[in-house]
Design a protein around this motif. Sequence first.
Motif, PDB file in Angstrom:
ATOM      1  N   PHE A  82      11.380  16.441  -7.432  1.00 40.57           N
ATOM      2  CA  PHE A  82      10.823  17.787  -7.679  1.00 40.57           C
ATOM      3  C   PHE A  82      10.969  18.686  -6.467  1.00 40.57           C
ATOM      4  N   TYR A  83      12.207  18.692  -5.948  1.00 35.94           N
ATOM      5  CA  TYR A  83      12.495  19.510  -4.768  1.00 35.94           C
ATOM      6  C   TYR A  83      13.764  20.335  -4.979  1.00 35.94           C
ATOM      7  N   VAL A  84      13.770  21.525  -4.336  1.00 34.26           N
ATOM      8  CA  VAL A  84      15.016  22.281  -4.187  1.00 34.26           C
ATOM      9  C   VAL A  84      15.195  22.471  -2.679  1.00 34.26           C
ATOM     10  N   ARG A 106      -2.288   4.433  -3.781  1.00 35.99           N
ATOM     11  CA  ARG A 106      -1.544   3.663  -2.785  1.00 35.99           C
ATOM     12  C   ARG A 106      -1.027   2.327  -3.321  1.00 35.99           C
ATOM     13  N   VAL A 107      -0.125   2.408  -4.250  1.00 33.24           N
ATOM     14  CA  VAL A 107       0.561   1.199  -4.714  1.00 33.24           C
ATOM     15  C   VAL A 107       2.065   1.452  -4.789  1.00 33.24           C
ATOM     16  N   GLY A 108       2.817   0.606  -4.099  1.00 34.33           N
ATOM     17  CA  GLY A 108       4.277   0.633  -4.179  1.00 34.33           C
ATOM     18  C   GLY A 108       4.753  -0.808  -4.210  1.00 34.33           C
ATOM     19  N   CYS A 151      16.958  11.861  -4.951  1.00 30.44           N
ATOM     20  CA  CYS A 151      16.758  12.007  -3.503  1.00 30.44           C
ATOM     21  C   CYS A 151      15.651  13.000  -3.144  1.00 30.44           C
ATOM     22  N   ASN A 152      14.824  12.579  -2.228  1.00 25.75           N
ATOM     23  CA  ASN A 152      13.940  13.486  -1.512  1.00 25.75           C
ATOM     24  C   ASN A 152      14.625  13.723  -0.164  1.00 25.75           C
ATOM     25  N   PRO A 153      15.087  14.910   0.173  1.00 25.33           N
ATOM     26  CA  PRO A 153      14.694  16.233  -0.311  1.00 25.33           C
ATOM     27  C   PRO A 153      15.666  16.955  -1.246  1.00 25.33           C
ATOM     28  N   TYR A 210      17.769  13.117   4.312  1.00 24.95           N
ATOM     29  CA  TYR A 210      16.984  11.928   3.982  1.00 24.95           C
ATOM     30  C   TYR A 210      15.497  12.240   4.063  1.00 24.95           C
ATOM     31  N   TRP A 211      14.729  11.361   3.474  1.00 24.96           N
ATOM     32  CA  TRP A 211      13.274  11.518   3.539  1.00 24.96           C
ATOM     33  C   TRP A 211      12.802  11.286   4.987  1.00 24.96           C
ATOM     34  N   VAL A 212      11.871  12.139   5.432  1.00 23.67           N
ATOM     35  CA  VAL A 212      11.472  12.203   6.844  1.00 23.67           C
ATOM     36  C   VAL A 212      11.119  10.860   7.482  1.00 23.67           C
ATOM     37  N   THR A 263       0.856  -1.187   0.000  1.00 18.32           N
ATOM     38  CA  THR A 263       0.000   0.000   0.000  1.00 18.32           C
ATOM     39  C   THR A 263       0.895   1.240   0.000  1.00 18.32           C
ATOM     40  N   GLY A 264       1.617   1.441  -1.081  1.00 18.99           N
ATOM     41  CA  GLY A 264       2.562   2.549  -1.198  1.00 18.99           C
ATOM     42  C   GLY A 264       3.979   2.117  -0.873  1.00 18.99           C
ATOM     43  N   ALA A 265       4.934   2.883  -1.439  1.00 17.25           N
ATOM     44  CA  ALA A 265       6.352   2.605  -1.182  1.00 17.25           C
ATOM     45  C   ALA A 265       6.676   2.786   0.293  1.00 17.25           C
ATOM     46  N   LYS A 266       5.910   3.654   0.956  1.00 13.41           N
ATOM     47  CA  LYS A 266       6.144   3.865   2.392  1.00 13.41           C
ATOM     48  C   LYS A 266       5.975   2.539   3.127  1.00 13.41           C
ATOM     49  N   PHE A 316       4.231   3.904  -7.688  1.00  9.57           N
ATOM     50  CA  PHE A 316       3.483   4.571  -8.751  1.00  9.57           C
ATOM     51  C   PHE A 316       3.163   6.026  -8.418  1.00  9.57           C
ATOM     52  N   SER A 317       3.375   6.419  -7.155  1.00  9.95           N
ATOM     53  CA  SER A 317       2.932   7.740  -6.707  1.00  9.95           C
ATOM     54  C   SER A 317       3.545   8.879  -7.518  1.00  9.95           C
ATOM     55  N   LYS A 318       4.823   8.791  -7.786  1.00 10.85           N
ATOM     56  CA  LYS A 318       5.514   9.946  -8.365  1.00 10.85           C
ATOM     57  C   LYS A 318       5.516   9.876  -9.891  1.00 10.85           C
ATOM     58  N   GLY A 319       6.107   8.823 -10.447  1.00 10.56           N
ATOM     59  CA  GLY A 319       6.251   8.727 -11.900  1.00 10.56           C
ATOM     60  C   GLY A 319       4.912   8.762 -12.628  1.00 10.56           C
ATOM     61  N   TYR A 366      18.887   4.864   1.353  1.00 16.87           N
ATOM     62  CA  TYR A 366      19.038   6.130   0.616  1.00 16.87           C
ATOM     63  C   TYR A 366      17.963   6.201  -0.454  1.00 16.87           C
ATOM     64  N   SER A 367      17.704   7.415  -0.933  1.00 15.67           N
ATOM     65  CA  SER A 367      16.855   7.560  -2.117  1.00 15.67           C
ATOM     66  C   SER A 367      17.652   8.242  -3.216  1.00 15.67           C
ATOM     67  N   SER A 368      17.452   7.772  -4.440  1.00 17.17           N
ATOM     68  CA  SER A 368      18.101   8.382  -5.608  1.00 17.17           C
ATOM     69  C   SER A 368      17.176   8.196  -6.800  1.00 17.17           C
ATOM     70  N   ALA A 377      17.369   0.626  -1.373  1.00 20.80           N
ATOM     71  CA  ALA A 377      17.575   1.623  -2.427  1.00 20.80           C
ATOM     72  C   ALA A 377      16.190   2.100  -2.856  1.00 20.80           C
ATOM     73  N   ASP A 378      15.854   3.325  -2.474  1.00 21.34           N
ATOM     74  CA  ASP A 378      14.517   3.865  -2.741  1.00 21.34           C
ATOM     75  C   ASP A 378      14.579   4.607  -4.082  1.00 21.34           C
ATOM     76  N   GLU A 379      13.940   4.015  -5.082  1.00 22.29           N
ATOM     77  CA  GLU A 379      14.032   4.561  -6.444  1.00 22.29           C
ATOM     78  C   GLU A 379      12.697   5.125  -6.909  1.00 22.29           C
ATOM     79  N   ILE A 380      11.891   5.613  -5.958  1.00 24.77           N
ATOM     80  CA  ILE A 380      10.538   6.038  -6.327  1.00 24.77           C
ATOM     81  C   ILE A 380      10.517   7.217  -7.307  1.00 24.77           C
ATOM     82  N   TYR A 381      11.610   8.015  -7.325  1.00 21.42           N
ATOM     83  CA  TYR A 381      11.657   9.137  -8.281  1.00 21.42           C
ATOM     84  C   TYR A 381      12.409   8.769  -9.566  1.00 21.42           C
TER      85      TYR A 381
HETATM   86  N1  PMP Z   1      10.160   7.362  -0.686  1.00 23.10           N
HETATM   87  C1  PMP Z   1      10.346   8.667  -0.907  1.00 23.10           C
HETATM   88  C2  PMP Z   1      11.742   9.161  -1.081  1.00 23.10           C
HETATM   89  C3  PMP Z   1       9.251   9.539  -0.972  1.00 23.10           C
HETATM   90  O1  PMP Z   1       9.454  10.839  -1.204  1.00 23.10           O
HETATM   91  C4  PMP Z   1       7.957   9.042  -0.764  1.00 23.10           C
HETATM   92  C5  PMP Z   1       6.835  10.030  -0.711  1.00 23.10           C
HETATM   93  N2  PMP Z   1       5.736   9.718  -1.287  1.00 23.10           N
HETATM   94  C6  PMP Z   1       7.815   7.652  -0.555  1.00 23.10           C
HETATM   95  C7  PMP Z   1       8.931   6.853  -0.505  1.00 23.10           C
HETATM   96  C8  PMP Z   1       6.480   7.003  -0.322  1.00 23.10           C
HETATM   97  O2  PMP Z   1       5.691   6.975  -1.467  1.00 23.10           O
HETATM   98  P1  PMP Z   1       4.290   6.243  -1.515  1.00 23.10           P
HETATM   99  O3  PMP Z   1       4.025   5.638  -0.199  1.00 23.10           O
HETATM  100  O4  PMP Z   1       3.295   7.301  -1.877  1.00 23.10           O
HETATM  101  O5  PMP Z   1       4.405   5.222  -2.603  1.00 23.10           O
END
Ligand code: PMP
Length: 404
Positions: free
Chosen positions: A329-331, A252-254, A181-183, A131-133, A105-108, A242-245, A177-179, A210-214
């Motif tokens: 999509f952050y600065v 809510r699918v990751g 990267c958020n933020p 790092y992402w919060v 239910t989301g990448a989270k 799927f949230s970002k791309g 890590y995310s790449s 390795a968080d590749e959501i972006y």
């Molecule tokens: N990883 C990063 C780096 C994010 O910015 C987010 C924010 N949506 C998520 C994971 C979680 O994404 P979601 O649960 O919407 O798939």
Amino acid sequence: MYETNEKRPVLSDRITALAESQTIAMAKKARELTAQGYDMINLSFGEPDFQTPQYIKDAAKKAIDDGFTFYTPVPGYPELRQAIVDKFKRDNNLDYKPENIVVSTGAKQSIANAVMCLVNPGDEVIIVSPYWVSYEEIVKLAEGVPVPVQGSLENDYKITADQLENAITSNTKLVMYSSPCNPTGAVFNEEELLAIARVLQKHPQVYVIADEIYEYINFEGQHASLAAFDFIKDRVITVNGFSKGYAMTGWRVGYLAAHKDIAAACDKMQSQITSGTCSIAQKAATAALQGGKESALEMTEAYRRRRDLVLALMAEIPGFKTSVPDGAFYVFPDVSYYFGKRYDDKVINSADDLSMYLLTDAHVALVSGEAFGAPQSIRFSYAITDEKLEEALHRIKSSLAKLQ
Ligand code: PMP
Ligand code: GLU
């Protein structure tokens, strides 16, 4: 130990110690102020402003009409897991089988599953910082010990292989890590990831999320995946969604891809907490992947234009120091120039203070860097129209000019 029931707090220590998600808290504040009639501009939330592409919405409508209204298999429909396997091959040249894939239910949730399944109390988790919060709080929920390793502005906020090597101890279990990267928008290239992989090769007890959501929101070059290095692939958990791309935040699918034993553990974890994610959303996600990534790339072009716009407008604001983000999509400018300045009786001592000042004076919602492990910075999300970005940056510049 408590002697009587009266002395026990209602809430668990676990939830009492958990920080609220600051991205979500700030977005909530912006919504409340809008409801009170303020003309707010919300640059706080990391959410595409685009509608989900029509072909994906159509697949969801069809799923309802076709009767997909029942519980789903916990790790996802076989068809969706296969579409994810095909996506990894097509986009990342990675070979997985459906047994390696768990849809959530989301990448989270994918991240939370993986952390819960890998981290024991006291295990150290290296978190590439900023790092992402949610990373830090999820690690704490698992009773792990977050170990932030700070990337410098000079190195576009990316950590080096040497920094990683120095941070690893015999207690290290995981790196996150995310790449892109958020933020910060930083993107690790293949060479940088290879250097990191070589360090990890020497430490066989260390796993990586390795968080590749972006992935698709990348302005420079090819996306690189850590799992592409065969010698550590079994220790890499690749998270995507799927949230970002595909602009599908509300669906809510990751998903994650991992060694089959780790995937099976995540499946078991999910079976007790949420079960399989929404049937209709899964059908939509399958259509999204089968339709390719053209719609995602169109949105990325808009983000690139907006990034350039924000950077140009920020260059006119005294004291902001920023890297050039290569993705997401952050600065994330360093705003410490303003610490110690004042307006009326208010003193700005921190990024928290500055973001509150900009919320109340400029009516622009941003997220302080504190929760991202970077108390010198503030995050701007530019997933919003060019007009609103121009207006927001104009208001911020005027408000900052009042500080002395
Ligand atoms: N990883 C990063 C780096 C994010 O910015 C987010 C924010 N949506 C998520 C994971 C979680 O994404 P979601 O649960 O919407 O798939
Ligand atoms: N990931 C987005 C953000 O960073 C959405 C909010 C959240 O899930 O934290 O703003």
